[in-house]
Design a protein around this motif. Structure first.
Motif, PDB file in Angstrom:
ATOM      1  N   THR A   1      11.465  -4.076  -4.242  1.00  0.00           N
ATOM      2  CA  THR A   1      11.301  -3.185  -4.334  1.00  0.00           C
ATOM      3  C   THR A   1      11.543  -2.727  -5.106  1.00  0.00           C
ATOM      4  OG1 THR A   1      11.610  -3.599  -2.028  1.00  0.00           O
ATOM      5  CG2 THR A   1      11.707  -1.085  -2.584  1.00  0.00           C
TER       6      THR A   1
ATOM      7  N   HIS B   1       1.151  -9.422  -1.453  1.00  0.00           N
ATOM      8  CA  HIS B   1       1.622  -8.448  -0.811  1.00  0.00           C
ATOM      9  C   HIS B   1       1.881  -7.181  -1.290  1.00  0.00           C
ATOM     10  CE1 HIS B   1       0.156  -5.762   2.718  1.00  0.00           C
ATOM     11  NE2 HIS B   1       0.647  -5.440   2.843  1.00  0.00           N
TER      12      HIS B   1
ATOM     13  N   SER C   1       3.156  -3.518  -0.727  1.00  0.00           N
ATOM     14  CA  SER C   1       3.479  -2.387   0.774  1.00  0.00           C
ATOM     15  C   SER C   1       4.023  -1.348  -0.318  1.00  0.00           C
ATOM     16  CB  SER C   1       3.695  -3.292   1.619  1.00  0.00           C
ATOM     17  OG  SER C   1       4.880  -3.697   2.207  1.00  0.00           O
TER      18      SER C   1
ATOM     19  N   ASP D   1      -0.858  -0.066   0.255  1.00  0.00           N
ATOM     20  CA  ASP D   1      -1.185  -1.342   1.087  1.00  0.00           C
ATOM     21  C   ASP D   1      -2.096  -2.138   0.518  1.00  0.00           C
ATOM     22  OD1 ASP D   1      -0.338  -3.233   3.099  1.00  0.00           O
ATOM     23  OD2 ASP D   1      -1.387  -2.328   4.808  1.00  0.00           O
ATOM     24  N   CYS D   2      -2.489  -3.328   0.067  1.00  0.00           N
ATOM     25  CA  CYS D   2      -3.113  -3.987  -0.819  1.00  0.00           C
ATOM     26  C   CYS D   2      -2.475  -5.609  -0.810  1.00  0.00           C
ATOM     27  CB  CYS D   2      -2.963  -3.608  -2.347  1.00  0.00           C
ATOM     28  SG  CYS D   2      -3.963  -5.189  -3.280  1.00  0.00           S
ATOM     29  N   THR D   3      -3.447  -6.545  -0.237  1.00  0.00           N
ATOM     30  CA  THR D   3      -3.214  -8.099  -0.358  1.00  0.00           C
ATOM     31  C   THR D   3      -4.222  -8.559  -1.441  1.00  0.00           C
ATOM     32  OG1 THR D   3      -3.061  -7.845   1.875  1.00  0.00           O
ATOM     33  CG2 THR D   3      -3.559 -10.013   1.087  1.00  0.00           C
TER      34      THR D   3
ATOM     35  N   TRP E   1      -7.075  -3.078  -0.458  1.00  0.00           N
ATOM     36  CA  TRP E   1      -6.745  -1.577  -0.422  1.00  0.00           C
ATOM     37  C   TRP E   1      -6.912  -0.470   0.371  1.00  0.00           C
ATOM     38  CZ3 TRP E   1      -6.641   2.994  -1.915  1.00  0.00           C
ATOM     39  CH2 TRP E   1      -5.965   3.605  -3.173  1.00  0.00           C
ATOM     40  N   ARG E   2      -5.261  -0.117   0.867  1.00  0.00           N
ATOM     41  CA  ARG E   2      -5.480   1.056   1.810  1.00  0.00           C
ATOM     42  C   ARG E   2      -4.655   2.227   1.392  1.00  0.00           C
ATOM     43  NH1 ARG E   2      -6.778  -1.559   6.824  1.00  0.00           N
ATOM     44  NH2 ARG E   2      -7.445  -2.895   7.247  1.00  0.00           N
ATOM     45  N   HIS E   3      -5.421   3.324   1.957  1.00  0.00           N
ATOM     46  CA  HIS E   3      -4.944   4.383   1.650  1.00  0.00           C
ATOM     47  C   HIS E   3      -4.268   5.237   2.453  1.00  0.00           C
ATOM     48  CE1 HIS E   3      -4.586   8.947   0.408  1.00  0.00           C
ATOM     49  NE2 HIS E   3      -3.836   8.575  -0.695  1.00  0.00           N
ATOM     50  N   GLU E   4      -2.876   4.708   3.175  1.00  0.00           N
ATOM     51  CA  GLU E   4      -2.589   5.498   4.128  1.00  0.00           C
ATOM     52  C   GLU E   4      -3.130   4.873   4.945  1.00  0.00           C
ATOM     53  OE1 GLU E   4      -2.218   9.492   3.769  1.00  0.00           O
ATOM     54  OE2 GLU E   4      -0.992  10.337   2.708  1.00  0.00           O
ATOM     55  N   GLY E   5      -3.065   4.224   4.741  1.00  0.00           N
ATOM     56  CA  GLY E   5      -4.062   3.065   6.204  1.00  0.00           C
ATOM     57  C   GLY E   5      -5.282   2.750   5.988  1.00  0.00           C
TER      58      GLY E   5
ATOM     59  N   ARG F   1      -0.461   5.147  -6.203  1.00  0.00           N
ATOM     60  CA  ARG F   1      -1.155   5.404  -4.810  1.00  0.00           C
ATOM     61  C   ARG F   1      -2.939   6.037  -4.452  1.00  0.00           C
ATOM     62  NH1 ARG F   1       3.834   7.426  -1.992  1.00  0.00           N
ATOM     63  NH2 ARG F   1       5.704   7.002  -3.792  1.00  0.00           N
TER      64      ARG F   1
END
Length: 340
Positions: free
Chosen positions: A2, A19, A21, A25-27, A38-42, A148
């Motif tokens: 982290t 992963h 986080s 949030d990206c795998t 790839w997610r922005h705030e879910g 972000r």
């Protein structure tokens, strides 16, 4: 590990992946160095493969790193330095496209942290015996810089052979914005497209054609609607910073995605033939050369990479969420389109 809001963890199950986080949030799967999400705030922005089965099936080449060639190779054959190469020897079905790096296992070789970002570097050797028809050795490095607000991608394909090799590269993400492709407001700063035949290979004799005032013309942002796109844009305008930007909005909100690249061409696909969720997300493919460049006489010199040299290609995207207060001329134009 982290650092500065980013947590990076490597996992082997249910398939080898990394992963990220926290701030994002990206795998990223090690197979193909593939961004599966790839997610922005879910909220899902990069619409990649949902599981290992989809990743191995490669339907739609979601988030594929395209190397050592981007696009199709006509009849799965090409000539290079006086030798013919067959990518599908003895096979009657001759369709081949987007290289084989996407089926290659990469290793995570480096993680770098800077304030507000994390950079992950993946590496793979392309062996001369890896696939038929490409008897060359490459070192392939893919670097993702995550923030972000988006991802910057650098693909570096290095010639590790003792003689020149042909290389073209690219990236094939699908972007999900709004409820469907029909509602996507698209802006592509290009005046022409390649003439493609029924196999979606370029007609090298016909070259390209103007698209002004046709259903392929997105120089002014407008909704895609029912238009089906599977086309390569050329004659692309470049911004003052040397980047080309394709801009995506939606008729349903003021969120926005700016897809950028340094050089190359833009291939756009509305996902009509996807097995899962057709026309749910839009592919904006940044490619260094035209499809079938290995067979185009005027492009063969440009795909040629000397021993010890590399082809480096950069692209990525920036995401602006709903009501973020970001205003510029392009956004105002998109909003005007939406309100009309």
């Amino acid at each position: 590990m982290t650092h500065d809001g980013f947590h990076v963890g490597q996992q082997l199950q249910p398939f080898p992946h990394v992963h990220i986080s926290g701030a994002v949030d990206c795998t990223i799967a090690l197979r193909g160095a593939n961004i599966m999400e790839w997610r922005h705030e879910g909220q899902l922005i990069i619409d990649g493969y949902q599981n290992d089965e989809e990743l191995r099936g490669q339907d739609g080449v979601r988030s594929g790193v395209l190397a050592p060639y981007a696009g199709r190779i006509r009849n799965a054959k090409y000539w290079f330095d006086g030798s013919e190469h067959d990518l599908k020897p003895g096979q009657a079905e001759r369709t081949v496209f987007h290289g084989f790096a996407r089926d290659t296992d990469f290793s995570l070789v480096r993680i770098d942290y800077e304030p507000g970002e994390v950079t992950l570097t993946f590496y793979a050797d392309i062996r001369p015996d890896q696939v038929p028809g490409y008897p060359f050795r490459l070192g392939l490095q893919t670097t993702y810089k995550l923030t972000r607000h988006g991802v910057a991608v650098t693909i570096e394909a290095s010639n590790l052979d003792s003689h020149p090799v042909p290389i073209s590269v690219g990236w094939h993400p699908y972007f999900r914005i709004g409820s469907s492709v029909d509602n996507v407001i698209l802006n592509v700063p290009a005046d022409r497209v390649l003439v493609l035949d029924e196999t979606l290979n370029p007609d090298h004799e016909a070259g390209n054609k103007e698209i002004i005032d046709t259903d392929l013309d997105f120089r002014t942002p407008r909704p895609i609607g029912p238009t089906r796109l599977d086309i390569c844009y050329t004659d692309i305008r470049v911004d003052e910073d040397g980047l080309t930007r394709v801009k995506l909005g939606t008729t349903e909100s003021d969120e926005r995605i700016d897809v950028w690249q340094r050089g190359g061409l833009i291939y756009t696909y509305t996902g009509d033939r996807l097995e899962r969720d057709p026309r749910r997300s839009l592919a904006i493919e940044a490619i260094s050369h035209i499809p079938d460049a290995f067979n185009a006489p005027e492009h063969v010199p440009t795909v040629r990479v000397a021993p010890g040299q590399s082809r480096i290609f950069q692209c990525g995207f920036a995401y602006t969420p709903r009501s973020a207060g970001v205003k510029d001329e392009q956004m105002e134009s998109m909003q005007a389109t939406r309100s009309n």
